[in-house]
Write an enzyme that holds these catalytic residues in place. Structure first.
Site, PDB file in Angstrom:
ATOM      1  CG  ASP A 108      -0.374  -0.223   2.509  1.00  0.00           C
ATOM      2  OD1 ASP A 108       0.851  -0.412   2.576  1.00  0.00           O
ATOM      3  OD2 ASP A 108      -1.113  -0.219   3.516  1.00  0.00           O
ATOM      4  CB  SER A 109       4.541   1.754  -0.083  1.00  0.00           C
ATOM      5  OG  SER A 109       4.795   0.654  -0.947  1.00  0.00           O
ATOM      6  CE  LYS A 111       3.628  -7.352   4.157  1.00  0.00           C
ATOM      7  NZ  LYS A 111       3.416  -6.016   4.811  1.00  0.00           N
ATOM      8  CD  GLU A 140       8.162  -0.032   7.777  1.00  0.00           C
ATOM      9  OE1 GLU A 140       8.350   1.131   7.356  1.00  0.00           O
ATOM     10  OE2 GLU A 140       7.149  -0.693   7.502  1.00  0.00           O
TER      11      GLU A 140
END
Length: 294
Positions: free
Chosen positions: A55-56, A123, A192
């Site tokens: 979704d970046s 994910k 992350e």
């Protein structure tokens, strides 16, 4: 076509079993986030193991300042493009903001990713707080991973993009999240912005593989955004991103050359134009002349 651009002739799509077994075999799995057909094609040609529809793309492909504006419709459309560009690469769809806030909503949207988007797995983000969602997805037969540490969907709660797990207490929360993900039946998890030593130690406690983005070399695999590592997206560069190319510089140079050649009349030349038979052209001129005098 050059050898570098030729498709691997015997390439087979990775399987869930192969991804899980990479933990034991020690093979470092390579993931990259690809938002479109062309970048997905590059990833497959390069031999990337997993193409991630992240979704970046709300930021790198649509110009938003965060991932929050990504919608399921947007994500499915991009997933379809990625699948067409990389038909022989395992594809992981990242579930966007608030698309999995209930079990029913998560099942519906994950199914869309699989059926309409052509993804091989999904994910969401989160650990203990999302364990019931993750388990429901797994129990329904949807291959599921998760994402912990710095989770972009809850960035406001962190006060911005900040490294997670720098205190012993915070690191323990990440470890407990990791075990919750594993216990839910997920096949993989992503760290992350977690200190390398913390991510490495937690990875060693787990049976499922870990991938890292800004989490050091001790993870079982790595992920970077293709637009970051190729220098396509240049609005900012996270510390954990290494630039392997600068496609923006090359692209701007090419476009400047195009602008210059059009302005000066050098493009298009005969090599880039279509011809016509001289007799047909002469006949056409005669017809044009006759039309003028009608």
């Amino acid at each position: 076509m050059s050898d570098a651009a030729a498709a691997p002739p015997e390439r087979k799509k990775r399987t869930i079993t192969e991804i899980r077994d990479s933990k034991k075999s020690g093979e470092k799995m390579v993931y990259t986030s690809v938002p479109d057909y062309t970048s997905a094609k590059w990833a497959e040609l390069a031999g990337v193991d997993v193409a991630v529809v992240g979704d970046s793309l709300a930021m790198v492909a649509h110009g938003h300042s965060s991932t929050v504006p990504a919608t399921m419709d947007m994500m499915v459309m991009h997933a379809q493009a990625v699948r067409r560009g990389a038909p022989r690469t395992f594809t992981l769809g990242c579930m966007p903001y608030q698309s999995y806030n209930t079990v029913d909503r998560a099942l519906l949207n994950a199914t869309r990713f699989m059926q309409d988007g052509g993804c091989d797995a999904v994910k969401p983000q989160g650990g203990r707080s999302q364990a019931h969602i993750l388990k429901a997805l797994v129990d329904s037969g949807i291959p599921t991973a998760s994402h912990i540490g710095l989770t972009p969907h809850t960035i406001a709660m962190f006060g911005g993009f900040k490294i997670q797990g720098r205190t012993a207490e915070a690191a323990m929360k990440i470890l407990e999240d990791a075990f919750a993900i594993q216990d839910a039946g997920c096949f993989m998890l992503e760290f992350e912005a977690v200190p390398a030593k913390i991510a490495t130690l937690i990875s060693k406690q787990l049976e499922i593989p870990t991938i890292g983005i800004g989490a050091g070399a001790g993870c079982d695999g790595q992920i970077l955004l293709s637009y970051d590592l190729l220098g396509v997206f240049t609005d900012f560069k996270p510390k954990f991103t290494k630039r392997y190319a600068n496609l923006t510089e090359v692209a701007v140079q090419g476009l400047k050359a195009y602008v210059d050649e059009v302005k000066t009349g050098r493009f298009p030349d005969d090599d880039h134009s279509y011809g016509v038979d001289d007799r047909e052209y002469e006949q056409f001129m005669n017809l044009v002349e006759k039309r003028r005098h009608v």
